[in-house]
Structure formats: C-alpha cells, structure tokens
Design an enzyme around this catalytic site. Structure first.
Site, PDB file in Angstrom:
ATOM      1  N   CYS A 339      26.596 -75.726  -3.265  1.00 50.62           N
ATOM      2  CA  CYS A 339      26.370 -73.645  -2.308  1.00 50.62           C
ATOM      3  C   CYS A 339      25.074 -72.748  -2.089  1.00 50.62           C
ATOM      4  O   CYS A 339      23.808 -73.379  -2.784  1.00 50.62           O
ATOM      5  CB  CYS A 339      26.879 -72.859  -3.205  1.00 50.62           C
ATOM      6  N   CYS A 340      24.687 -72.071  -1.382  1.00 50.52           N
ATOM      7  CA  CYS A 340      23.635 -72.152  -0.305  1.00 50.52           C
ATOM      8  C   CYS A 340      23.658 -70.863  -1.424  1.00 50.52           C
ATOM      9  O   CYS A 340      23.584 -69.736  -0.642  1.00 50.52           O
ATOM     10  CB  CYS A 340      23.699 -72.346   0.562  1.00 50.52           C
ATOM     11  N   PHE A 341      22.588 -70.854  -2.572  1.00 48.55           N
ATOM     12  CA  PHE A 341      22.146 -69.676  -3.102  1.00 48.55           C
ATOM     13  C   PHE A 341      21.583 -70.235  -4.903  1.00 48.55           C
ATOM     14  O   PHE A 341      22.078 -71.441  -5.281  1.00 48.55           O
ATOM     15  CB  PHE A 341      22.990 -68.414  -3.259  1.00 48.55           C
ATOM     16  N   TYR A 377      33.326 -69.437  -0.574  1.00 52.88           N
ATOM     17  CA  TYR A 377      32.540 -69.460  -0.409  1.00 52.88           C
ATOM     18  C   TYR A 377      31.343 -70.527   0.412  1.00 52.88           C
ATOM     19  O   TYR A 377      31.823 -71.859  -0.046  1.00 52.88           O
ATOM     20  CB  TYR A 377      31.027 -69.264  -1.779  1.00 52.88           C
ATOM     21  N   ASN A 378      30.823 -70.304   1.286  1.00 52.99           N
ATOM     22  CA  ASN A 378      30.198 -71.689   2.054  1.00 52.99           C
ATOM     23  C   ASN A 378      31.179 -72.416   2.720  1.00 52.99           C
ATOM     24  O   ASN A 378      31.397 -73.449   3.239  1.00 52.99           O
ATOM     25  CB  ASN A 378      29.178 -72.128   1.252  1.00 52.99           C
TER      26      ASN A 378
END
Ligand SMILES: *Cc1c(COP(=O)(O)O)cnc(C)c1O
Length: 416
Positions: A339-341, A377-378
């Site tokens: 995931c992008c965090f 998410y994403n």
C-alpha cells in the site's frame, strides 16, 4: 503447496483456513462447558464472515451472532436456523428489528430507546424471538482500549452503575414480560479471562436480582458474549476455553446452576489460529541501513496491524519460493505491504532470515478479522481464500472459500 494457489504473477497473495482445525477448536469449545447445561455457542460472524466458513461452523454445531443486517443475511445464506442466530448491534434500524422479529432471530436491545422501538414493533405482530437487554457492567478495560466494551463510558449496552439505571431496568423487565434474556460482552483481545468472568458475574447477579425483585423466574437466559484473547506470539493456544470456564465457575457459580440457558459469542478464539496468509516478496531494498522486504500482504489484509502495530503484533515466517522454511541467520528487517503509505508494515525491525525477491512470507493467526474483512485501499483486490483439509489418505485437499476479487487485470500484452 498445490500448484496454482499461489503464483508470483496471478496470485501473489492468498489466504488459507484449516477446516480440520476449525472443527477441533469448536469441539474444544463444546467440551469446555458441562453437558448438563443448555448452551448455544454463537460464532461472532464479524470475526470471519465468509459464508462457506459460517456454513462449516454451523455443521460443527455452532449458532451465529451477527452485528449488522449484512451479517444476518450471510448467516441465513450459510443455513443457520433463525432460532440459533443472535442479533447484536448498537444501531439496529426499525426495519432491521422488524425483520429479525419476523424471522425469530434472538435480539439483544442495546439501549432504552431500542426497547421503545421493540414495544412499537411487538404491538403489531407476535414473534418467536428471544429478547434481551445488553448491559454494560462497567468493570474496566483490558490492555487495548478500542477492544474494551465494559468501561465506564463504553458505547455499548445500558450502563448498570449509572445513576438510576438499576431501578429503571427492574421496571423495564417488570413492564415487559417478553424480556427474558440478559446480555453482556466485556470486550475482546486484551481482556483477560478473569476480567471477562467478572463482567459476566455482574450480569448473572443482576439476573438473580431481577428474578427476586419480580418474584418470578422471568430471566431464563444469559448471553455471556465472547472476547477470549488469542496469543499471537506462538503456535500455542492460551488461554484455552477450559481456563475461561474455570474463571466463570469461580466468579459466577449461579451460571452453572442449571437455572439459566447460556449463549456464548466467541469469534477470534474460534478462528484466529485456524487461518494464515502467504504472500510473495516482490522487491527488497536497504534503507537507512535496514533491509526492507516489499510483499503483497499489507494494510489491505492486516489493517489493524498496520494502523496499530503495538496492539496487534503478528508473527511473520520466512519461506523460500517453494514454501520451504528459510533457516538463515536472523537479520533485523522490515516486512512491508504494497500500500502507498509509509506505515504499511507487517513487522518492523524484526529478526528473520534475510528475505529475497521471490520468497514467501507466511502470516499465521490471521483466520479472524484479517483477510476475511479486507480494506479496499489502493483498489487492491480481495485475495482468494482456500479451505484446507486432510483427506482419509492423509493428503491435503483444498476447497475455494472465496475467489480472488475480480478486479483490474494487467492487459496481457503489457504484462508479458
Ligand atoms: C465482537 C463481538 C464478539 C466477538 O468477540 P471476539 O473477541 O471475536 O470473541 C462477541 N459479541 C459481541 C457483542 C461483539 O461485539
């Protein structure tokens, strides 16, 4: 590992449920309570709401506790008899209540306002539902505040110790002869068995008080909730259901008198240890001197662990691309998700054999509240869930419990 269940390109993440293990766990739950008592063990559907899993639990003799209309629909689809379903939610709408009462599903009212709604609905129809009130025994929290539902200010149930509530509840039962159950759920992960048993004891004492006050045995059943913690740091199952029952006996002996029917609502302790996830390592790198493995399992399937890592630590096991355990010297490394965090980590600074691209990480104890309720998410797709079982010849056989979500596919030309 059977061909095709995991594949670096098409199934880089998959989840597995040990169906034999599920049956053994349910048997241990049944064995923990004396046969002389009438007990309905209602599995808390939110812990793993896949219909084939619920169906398996039904076949093994469980009932089902649901906390939304969606879970109620899943429980019905899994074939549960409505009389073996319990509906708990702090936000039941009029329509949902009417549906449950028409079906004959047991309902635990969460508030005085909800009791008023039940009055309105029961004025227009009769119902076979067993009806109760959820009380909050206000005995304090376990180690994870978000999982503790018996604090002084928890949002669930009617707080027993608040000014005037005991008296008001006694009158409530007097006015409503159809109220025959009392419910409490002290909390989940992080609540020790003696804290839970202490909360149950408050409910049992109050049931006795109601019956004495009314001069009749109106309260005939006690729903003790769920919440037995799971140890996420080894393959052992501690505490077991028998330890919990010992604590119940010590704190609430009247529960074992045979005067009450009992409902339990275990979720995590039934399923957590019977599921795991496996994901390929896509890349590795070193950042600030620390190795990081980027895998395909992250916050989308381990949401609590990513957002509250101290409360929800998970073990991670290193395997090679063929699934064999790696035995290299332990190296401190991060195991990240896709995931992008930045907080999307399964483990931080964890000593493991150094992971390489193409290896598999296995994440045990994730059969409850992990892959079964993914976070979208994403736009990451829900992974496939496979049920595993050992057949009569000792071979592992697999059954698809949930297909991978049909989602975006890389166009073939671009993907090759
Ligand atoms: C979540 C919940 C359960 C199950 O809790 P576990 O920790 O999974 O055993 C049982 N009853 C109620 C009311 C719940 O909200």
């Amino acid at each position: 590992m059977q061909e095709g269940l995991l594949d670096p390109e098409s199934a880089a993440l998959a989840a597995f449920v040990d169906l034999d293990g599920v049956n053994e766990t349910v048997s241990s739950l049944h064995r923990a309570f004396p046969d002389s008592l009438r007990v309905l063990h209602a599995f808390a559907a939110k812990a793993n709401c896949l219909v084939p899993v619920l169906d398996e639990l039904r076949r093994s003799g469980m009932g089902c506790e649901v906390a939304s209309a969606g879970e109620l629909a899943q429980a019905l689809e899994a074939g549960f008899d409505p009389a073996r379903i319990v509906f708990d939610s702090p936000a039941k709408t009029r329509q949902e209540l009417a549906w449950a009462l028409d079906l004959g599903v047991a309902v635990n009212a969460d508030s005085f306002q909800e009791l008023d709604r039940l009055d309105e609905i029961l004025a227009t129809r009769s119902s076979a539902s067993r009806l109760g009130v959820r009380i909050n025994p206000q005995i304090g929290a376990g180690s994870i505040s978000a999982m503790s539902t018996a604090t002084a200010t928890s949002k669930f149930g009617i707080p027993l110790a608040d000014e005037g509530n005991r008296r008001r509840l006694l009158q409530t039962y007097r006015d409503r002869p159809w109220l025959t159950w009392l419910h409490t759920h002290v909390g989940s992960q992080g609540c020790p068995p003696d804290l839970i048993a202490h909360g149950v004891a408050k409910a049992v004492e109050f049931a006795e008080e109601i019956n004495t006050h009314l001069g009749r045995r109106q309260v005939t059943g006690i729903d003790v909730g769920g919440g037995l913690s799971v140890n996420f740091d080894s393959d052992e199952t501690t505490p077991g259901f028998d330890t919990y029952v010992d604590q119940l006996r010590a704190h609430a002996p009247a529960l074992f008198s045979g005067r009450y029917e009992i409902v339990t609502e275990f979720g995590r302790s039934v399923m957590a240890k019977n599921g795991f996830m496996a994901a390929y390592v896509e890349y590795t790198k070193t950042v600030g001197g620390r190795p990081i493995a980027i895998t395909h399992a992250g916050a989308q399937v381990a949401t609590r662990t990513a957002f509250a890592p101290d409360a929800w630590p998970l073990r991670v096991e290193a395997h090679d691309s063929r699934g064999r355990a790696k035995h290299g010297r332990p190296v401190h490394q991060d195991v990240a998700g896709p995931c992008c965090f930045a907080g999307d980590l399964l483990a931080r600074d964890r000593a493991l054999p150094l992971l390489d691209t193409g290896d598999l990480v296995v994440v045990p104890d994730t059969g409850a509240y992990y892959f079964s309720t993914p976070f979208h998410y994403n736009s990451l797709p829900e992974p496939a869930v496979h049920g595993a079982r050992i057949d009569a010849d000792g071979r592992v056989t697999f059954r698809l419990l949930r297909p991978a979500q049909a989602g975006f596919q890389v166009p073939v030309r671009a993907g090759r």
